[in-house]
Design an enzyme around this catalytic site. Structure first.
Site, PDB file in Angstrom:
ATOM      1  N   GLU A 161     -34.046 -81.746  47.675  1.00  0.00           N
ATOM      2  CA  GLU A 161     -34.206 -80.426  48.315  1.00  0.00           C
ATOM      3  C   GLU A 161     -33.405 -79.307  47.653  1.00  0.00           C
ATOM      4  O   GLU A 161     -32.643 -78.605  48.317  1.00  0.00           O
ATOM      5  CB  GLU A 161     -33.828 -80.528  49.799  1.00  0.00           C
ATOM      6  CG  GLU A 161     -34.708 -81.501  50.563  1.00  0.00           C
ATOM      7  CD  GLU A 161     -34.418 -81.533  52.063  1.00  0.00           C
ATOM      8  OE1 GLU A 161     -33.430 -80.926  52.504  1.00  0.00           O
ATOM      9  OE2 GLU A 161     -35.195 -82.186  52.782  1.00  0.00           O
ATOM     10  N   ASN A 205     -36.651 -85.231  44.625  1.00  0.00           N
ATOM     11  CA  ASN A 205     -37.335 -85.343  45.917  1.00  0.00           C
ATOM     12  C   ASN A 205     -37.233 -84.023  46.682  1.00  0.00           C
ATOM     13  O   ASN A 205     -36.158 -83.414  46.746  1.00  0.00           O
ATOM     14  CB  ASN A 205     -36.654 -86.467  46.729  1.00  0.00           C
ATOM     15  CG  ASN A 205     -37.418 -86.873  47.967  1.00  0.00           C
ATOM     16  OD1 ASN A 205     -38.611 -87.181  47.887  1.00  0.00           O
ATOM     17  ND2 ASN A 205     -36.755 -86.892  49.115  1.00  0.00           N
ATOM     18  N   HIS A 244     -43.663 -84.021  54.948  1.00  0.00           N
ATOM     19  CA  HIS A 244     -43.468 -83.724  56.375  1.00  0.00           C
ATOM     20  C   HIS A 244     -44.456 -82.631  56.772  1.00  0.00           C
ATOM     21  O   HIS A 244     -44.243 -81.459  56.457  1.00  0.00           O
ATOM     22  CB  HIS A 244     -42.040 -83.235  56.636  1.00  0.00           C
ATOM     23  CG  HIS A 244     -40.991 -84.276  56.426  1.00  0.00           C
ATOM     24  ND1 HIS A 244     -40.916 -85.414  57.200  1.00  0.00           N
ATOM     25  CD2 HIS A 244     -39.973 -84.359  55.534  1.00  0.00           C
ATOM     26  CE1 HIS A 244     -39.889 -86.147  56.793  1.00  0.00           C
ATOM     27  NE2 HIS A 244     -39.300 -85.542  55.784  1.00  0.00           N
ATOM     28  N   GLU A 274     -41.674 -89.318  52.541  1.00  0.00           N
ATOM     29  CA  GLU A 274     -41.193 -89.170  53.926  1.00  0.00           C
ATOM     30  C   GLU A 274     -42.317 -88.704  54.849  1.00  0.00           C
ATOM     31  O   GLU A 274     -42.109 -87.836  55.713  1.00  0.00           O
ATOM     32  CB  GLU A 274     -40.027 -88.159  53.985  1.00  0.00           C
ATOM     33  CG  GLU A 274     -38.882 -88.476  53.031  1.00  0.00           C
ATOM     34  CD  GLU A 274     -37.686 -87.527  53.158  1.00  0.00           C
ATOM     35  OE1 GLU A 274     -37.614 -86.761  54.140  1.00  0.00           O
ATOM     36  OE2 GLU A 274     -36.834 -87.559  52.262  1.00  0.00           O
ATOM     37  N   ASP A 276     -44.845 -87.735  57.587  1.00  0.00           N
ATOM     38  CA  ASP A 276     -45.130 -87.741  59.031  1.00  0.00           C
ATOM     39  C   ASP A 276     -45.904 -86.461  59.351  1.00  0.00           C
ATOM     40  O   ASP A 276     -45.906 -85.526  58.558  1.00  0.00           O
ATOM     41  CB  ASP A 276     -43.896 -87.943  59.932  1.00  0.00           C
ATOM     42  CG  ASP A 276     -42.728 -87.001  59.669  1.00  0.00           C
ATOM     43  OD1 ASP A 276     -42.915 -85.969  59.003  1.00  0.00           O
ATOM     44  OD2 ASP A 276     -41.620 -87.301  60.162  1.00  0.00           O
TER      45      ASP A 276
END
Ligand code: XIL
Length: 394
Positions: A161, A205, A244, A274, A276
């Site tokens: 990030e 990432n 996400h 990750e 979702d």
């Protein structure tokens, strides 16, 4: 026929039988890890001490997934809560669990501005840790952690990030690491990780770097960052797009495919790290029933379908891009998700509901993996082809 030939013949009969079984229809019991294995894709989840320590949850982790990411247990805040005192319990347990269940591990994460120990951030802001000491501490942190798990980590999220949520995007000017140590620290982090474990795949990432911001601004910034790291000869092997998603924002599946393809064209592996898909939920029950919006608290039957479509879209992007090596969800059960605690009023983000029943989101991934395996077997349509028997000729 000698024994060896007989054994070989028996083995090939068994292999045929196995192929025939594999061609049978999808059942509810088909696991994601088994279906993924048939198309060379590892399906992963984040795990934590609670989910690994619970009988029902850890059974799902063992059955369904072939790669694990520690949700928090390899973050600096957890592994070195006070300077020089290490706590590897959670990380060791996860690595052991993975070993026992034939799973690989994604290490997460070495250089990030969040979840740093207070002694470190306060030392820097209070002036007791100088820039050169900070650099040494990061080098030591990476050497210690990567070295401890040398040979046991498949992919490392070395840097997490770094890019700003802005259009155009760039490295966050106030990022803790870059503002204190200069942009050269990014390449150094990769070099230190490589020195400590030359076999691990080293990843950058981030979230919204595969078109999820609508503008592709963060994707473009990620491409620029990767190119500059490659120009500096930093040992970067892969890019992780977190994935996400939130139903209140857009999601362009074609753009995600193109963006992952562009990362791959830079010579890198890619991964969804990750995934979702969250939405607003009824606040009056604990079942996380989806609603259309916070102002219309009527349970929405379309929300799960929309979330399923987006899960499938992310998995499809990964399957289409040959360099995509893993598809990881950030937890799998609504009962144990980071979403309600982080995004006010939201939930329903995972593959299983709060009672651990698989949702349409789960079935959608099963069906997509099965399609990926079965599609090449259908052959192709030729001009004038009228038969429907599935082979290439009439
Ligand atoms: C989250 C965890 O899920 C939470 O338990 C923790 O409180 C905060 O961090 N991007 C990342 C992950 O890279 O490390 C974050 O994990 C979620 C967003």
């Amino acid at each position: 026929m000698n024994f060896r030939l007989m054994a070989a013949a028996a083995a090939s009969v068994l292999a045929l039988a196995a192929t025939a079984n594999a061609d049978e229809a999808l059942t509810n019991a088909s696991t994601l890890r088994a279906l993924g294995a048939q198309v060379r894709l590892r399906i992963g989840t984040a795990a934590n001490p609670t989910t690994l320590g619970d009988a029902a949850l850890s059974q799902i982790i063992a059955d369904q997934f072939s790669v694990l990411t520690p949700e928090n247990d390899m973050k600096w805040q957890v592994v070195e809560p006070t300077q020089g005192n290490f706590n590897w319990t959670g990380a060791d347990n996860l690595v052991n669990f993975a070993e026992q269940h034939g799973q690989l591990v994604r290490g997460h994460t070495l250089m990030w501005h969040n979840q740093l120990p207070n002694w470190l951030t306060q030392g820097v802001s209070g002036g007791t840790i100088s820039a050169s000491q900070l650099r040494d501490l990061l080098r030591q942190h990476i050497a210690t952690e990567v070295g401890r798990y040398r040979g046991k980590i498949w992919q490392w999220d070395v840097v997490n990030e770094l890019l700003a949520d802005a259009n155009p995007s760039q490295i966050r000017p106030n990022d803790f690491w870059v503002s204190n140590l200069g942009p050269g620290i990014v390449a150094d982090a990769f070099r230190w990780a490589h020195a400590a474990d030359p076999e691990a795949l080293l990843c950058y990432n981030d979230y919204n770097i595969a078109g999820e911001d609508g503008s592709n601004a963060k994707h473009n910034a990620a491409v620029a960052l990767i190119k500059s790291l490659q120009a500096e000869k930093a040992p970067i092997d892969c890019v992780g797009d977190q994935g996400h998603l939130d139903l209140q924002f857009g999601f362009n599946q074609i753009l995600m495919t193109q963006d992952l393809q562009e990362f791959a064209s830079l010579g890198l592996k890619v991964a969804i790290t990750e995934a979702d898909v969250r939405t607003f939920v009824e606040t009056t029950d604990t079942n996380q029933s989806p609603v259309v919006s916070p102002t219309d608290p009527t349970p929405s039957h379309t929300a799960d379908a929309a979330a399923t479509d987006w899960y499938i879209g992310m998995l499809q992007s990964c399957l289409i891009v040959k360099a995509c090596i893993s598809f990881t969800v950030w937890g799998f059960a609504d009962s144990h998700s980071w979403v309600p605690g982080t995004f006010k009023g939201e939930g329903d983000a995972d593959l299983y509901d709060v009672n651990l029943n698989p949702k349409p989101q789960f079935t959608g991934l099963q069906q997509t993996l099965l399609l990926a395996r079965g599609a090449p077997n259908r052959g192709r349509l030729r001009d004038g082809d009228r038969d429907h028997d599935g082979d290439d000729h009439d």
